[in-house]
Design a protein around this motif. Structure first.
Motif, PDB file in Angstrom:
ATOM      1  N   ARG A   1       0.828  -1.208   0.000  1.00 38.83           N
ATOM      2  CA  ARG A   1       0.000   0.000   0.000  1.00 38.83           C
ATOM      3  C   ARG A   1       0.870   1.269   0.000  1.00 38.83           C
ATOM      4  O   ARG A   1       0.458   2.323   0.462  1.00 38.83           O
ATOM      5  CB  ARG A   1      -0.975   0.013   1.159  1.00 38.83           C
ATOM      6  N   PHE A   2       2.074   1.161  -0.520  1.00 44.87           N
ATOM      7  CA  PHE A   2       3.027   2.262  -0.580  1.00 44.87           C
ATOM      8  C   PHE A   2       3.261   2.615  -2.050  1.00 44.87           C
ATOM      9  O   PHE A   2       4.088   2.020  -2.732  1.00 44.87           O
ATOM     10  CB  PHE A   2       4.347   1.859   0.095  1.00 44.87           C
ATOM     11  N   LYS A   3       2.484   3.563  -2.538  1.00 42.33           N
ATOM     12  CA  LYS A   3       2.543   3.949  -3.938  1.00 42.33           C
ATOM     13  C   LYS A   3       3.648   4.984  -4.161  1.00 42.33           C
ATOM     14  O   LYS A   3       3.764   5.942  -3.409  1.00 42.33           O
ATOM     15  CB  LYS A   3       1.202   4.525  -4.388  1.00 42.33           C
ATOM     16  N   VAL A   4       4.421   4.739  -5.227  1.00 43.32           N
ATOM     17  CA  VAL A   4       5.524   5.631  -5.584  1.00 43.32           C
ATOM     18  C   VAL A   4       5.385   6.001  -7.057  1.00 43.32           C
ATOM     19  O   VAL A   4       5.050   5.155  -7.884  1.00 43.32           O
ATOM     20  CB  VAL A   4       6.891   4.950  -5.352  1.00 43.32           C
ATOM     21  N   GLY A   5       5.647   7.270  -7.352  1.00 47.45           N
ATOM     22  CA  GLY A   5       5.655   7.729  -8.735  1.00 47.45           C
ATOM     23  C   GLY A   5       6.995   8.344  -9.059  1.00 47.45           C
ATOM     24  O   GLY A   5       7.625   8.973  -8.206  1.00 47.45           O
ATOM     25  N   ALA A   6       7.450   8.165 -10.289  1.00 47.30           N
ATOM     26  CA  ALA A   6       8.711   8.753 -10.728  1.00 47.30           C
ATOM     27  C   ALA A   6       8.512   9.358 -12.111  1.00 47.30           C
ATOM     28  O   ALA A   6       7.758   8.833 -12.935  1.00 47.30           O
ATOM     29  CB  ALA A   6       9.816   7.704 -10.778  1.00 47.30           C
ATOM     30  N   ALA A   7       9.194  10.465 -12.335  1.00 54.74           N
ATOM     31  CA  ALA A   7       9.195  11.085 -13.658  1.00 54.74           C
ATOM     32  C   ALA A   7      10.638  11.441 -13.995  1.00 54.74           C
ATOM     33  O   ALA A   7      11.380  11.930 -13.148  1.00 54.74           O
ATOM     34  CB  ALA A   7       8.316  12.329 -13.674  1.00 54.74           C
ATOM     35  N   ILE A   8      10.995  11.173 -15.230  1.00 57.69           N
ATOM     36  CA  ILE A   8      12.342  11.444 -15.729  1.00 57.69           C
ATOM     37  C   ILE A   8      12.217  12.365 -16.934  1.00 57.69           C
ATOM     38  O   ILE A   8      11.423  12.097 -17.833  1.00 57.69           O
ATOM     39  CB  ILE A   8      13.033  10.137 -16.158  1.00 57.69           C
ATOM     40  N   ARG A   9      13.009  13.421 -16.929  1.00 59.62           N
ATOM     41  CA  ARG A   9      13.140  14.241 -18.132  1.00 59.62           C
ATOM     42  C   ARG A   9      14.412  13.786 -18.831  1.00 59.62           C
ATOM     43  O   ARG A   9      15.506  13.827 -18.256  1.00 59.62           O
ATOM     44  CB  ARG A   9      13.221  15.726 -17.807  1.00 59.62           C
TER      45      ARG A   9
ATOM     46  N   VAL B   1      19.558   9.237 -22.188  1.00 57.18           N
ATOM     47  CA  VAL B   1      20.249  10.144 -21.279  1.00 57.18           C
ATOM     48  C   VAL B   1      19.232  10.846 -20.383  1.00 57.18           C
ATOM     49  O   VAL B   1      18.312  11.509 -20.860  1.00 57.18           O
ATOM     50  CB  VAL B   1      21.084  11.196 -22.055  1.00 57.18           C
ATOM     51  N   ILE B   2      19.418  10.705 -19.067  1.00 55.78           N
ATOM     52  CA  ILE B   2      18.547  11.351 -18.082  1.00 55.78           C
ATOM     53  C   ILE B   2      19.087  12.749 -17.786  1.00 55.78           C
ATOM     54  O   ILE B   2      20.267  12.908 -17.474  1.00 55.78           O
ATOM     55  CB  ILE B   2      18.485  10.533 -16.779  1.00 55.78           C
ATOM     56  N   ALA B   3      18.194  13.745 -17.830  1.00 51.69           N
ATOM     57  CA  ALA B   3      18.567  15.121 -17.510  1.00 51.69           C
ATOM     58  C   ALA B   3      18.089  15.545 -16.126  1.00 51.69           C
ATOM     59  O   ALA B   3      18.694  16.422 -15.498  1.00 51.69           O
ATOM     60  CB  ALA B   3      18.008  16.079 -18.555  1.00 51.69           C
TER      61      ALA B   3
ATOM     62  N   VAL C   1       9.366  13.746 -21.179  1.00 49.57           N
ATOM     63  CA  VAL C   1       9.173  13.263 -19.805  1.00 49.57           C
ATOM     64  C   VAL C   1       8.617  11.846 -19.855  1.00 49.57           C
ATOM     65  O   VAL C   1       7.654  11.569 -20.578  1.00 49.57           O
ATOM     66  CB  VAL C   1       8.223  14.189 -19.024  1.00 49.57           C
ATOM     67  N   TYR C   2       9.238  10.965 -19.074  1.00 53.27           N
ATOM     68  CA  TYR C   2       8.805   9.574 -18.963  1.00 53.27           C
ATOM     69  C   TYR C   2       8.375   9.314 -17.533  1.00 53.27           C
ATOM     70  O   TYR C   2       9.007   9.796 -16.590  1.00 53.27           O
ATOM     71  CB  TYR C   2       9.935   8.620 -19.364  1.00 53.27           C
ATOM     72  N   GLN C   3       7.304   8.538 -17.363  1.00 51.05           N
ATOM     73  CA  GLN C   3       6.751   8.248 -16.038  1.00 51.05           C
ATOM     74  C   GLN C   3       6.882   6.769 -15.713  1.00 51.05           C
ATOM     75  O   GLN C   3       6.887   5.918 -16.598  1.00 51.05           O
ATOM     76  CB  GLN C   3       5.269   8.621 -15.999  1.00 51.05           C
ATOM     77  N   GLY C   4       6.934   6.493 -14.416  1.00 48.70           N
ATOM     78  CA  GLY C   4       6.922   5.118 -13.938  1.00 48.70           C
ATOM     79  C   GLY C   4       6.319   5.066 -12.552  1.00 48.70           C
ATOM     80  O   GLY C   4       6.402   6.031 -11.790  1.00 48.70           O
ATOM     81  N   CYS C   5       5.678   3.956 -12.234  1.00 49.21           N
ATOM     82  CA  CYS C   5       5.121   3.757 -10.895  1.00 49.21           C
ATOM     83  C   CYS C   5       5.503   2.351 -10.436  1.00 49.21           C
ATOM     84  O   CYS C   5       5.830   1.494 -11.254  1.00 49.21           O
ATOM     85  CB  CYS C   5       3.603   3.929 -10.890  1.00 49.21           C
ATOM     86  N   ASN C   6       5.475   2.152  -9.127  1.00 53.41           N
ATOM     87  CA  ASN C   6       5.807   0.821  -8.641  1.00 53.41           C
ATOM     88  C   ASN C   6       4.683  -0.153  -8.984  1.00 53.41           C
ATOM     89  O   ASN C   6       3.503   0.202  -8.992  1.00 53.41           O
ATOM     90  CB  ASN C   6       6.143   0.820  -7.146  1.00 53.41           C
ATOM     91  N   VAL C   7       5.085  -1.369  -9.296  1.00 46.95           N
ATOM     92  CA  VAL C   7       4.152  -2.437  -9.653  1.00 46.95           C
ATOM     93  C   VAL C   7       4.546  -3.652  -8.832  1.00 46.95           C
ATOM     94  O   VAL C   7       5.589  -4.259  -9.071  1.00 46.95           O
ATOM     95  CB  VAL C   7       4.208  -2.761 -11.161  1.00 46.95           C
ATOM     96  N   GLU C   8       3.733  -3.973  -7.839  1.00 44.69           N
ATOM     97  CA  GLU C   8       4.031  -5.105  -6.958  1.00 44.69           C
ATOM     98  C   GLU C   8       3.536  -6.416  -7.550  1.00 44.69           C
ATOM     99  O   GLU C   8       2.779  -6.434  -8.522  1.00 44.69           O
ATOM    100  CB  GLU C   8       3.395  -4.875  -5.585  1.00 44.69           C
TER     101      GLU C   8
END
Length: 130
Positions: free
Chosen positions: A20-28, A66-68, A34-41
């Motif tokens: 029940r610990f949701k995390v979101g990430a965004a990479i430019r 390349v991540i900025a 911009v690319y997005q990702g979330c945790n998937v259990e």
């Protein structure tokens, strides 16, 4: 859309029925995309995917390498840094000075660089025997 907004939006789509610990990430990426990702259990916990790894996979699948800049958000009392594996994954595609902003859903933020997240970085140069 800001990186924080992108990370916040994708966090809501995380699949976290066990922790029940949701995390979101965004990479430019260096391209500006911009690319997005979330945790998937997974029921075979801890065999899941971290948000940062998901965002990196989306970036690579789209052809960027390349991540900025990075932003990560979670509902936590203090900003949550990436796990050790994700720190190494970020360092694979980001220069040491790349900014990583760690956020909480309550508005707290901590800004670090990739080098600060992963001192003593393991690189391909360590495998060079010539």
């Amino acid at each position: 859309m800001t990186l924080l907004q992108a990370a916040t939006d994708v966090r809501l789509r995380a699949y976290a029925p066990y922790s029940r610990f949701k995390v979101g990430a965004a990479i430019r990426a260096a391209s500006g995309v911009v690319y997005q990702g979330c945790n998937v259990e997974n029921v075979a916990y801890p065999e899941g995917t971290c948000a940062e790894a998901g965002a990196i996979a989306a970036m690579i699948a789209a052809g960027d390498t390349v991540i900025a800049e990075v932003c990560v958000i979670a509902d936590s009392p203090s900003p949550v840094p990436p796990c050790g594996g994700c720190r190494q994954k970020l360092a694979e595609f980001a220069a040491p000075e790349v900014q990583v902003t760690l956020c909480t859903t309550d508005g707290a933020q901590k800004v670090m660089t990739v080098a600060e997240l992963l001192p003593g970085l393991f690189t391909a140069a360590h495998m060079d025997r010539t």
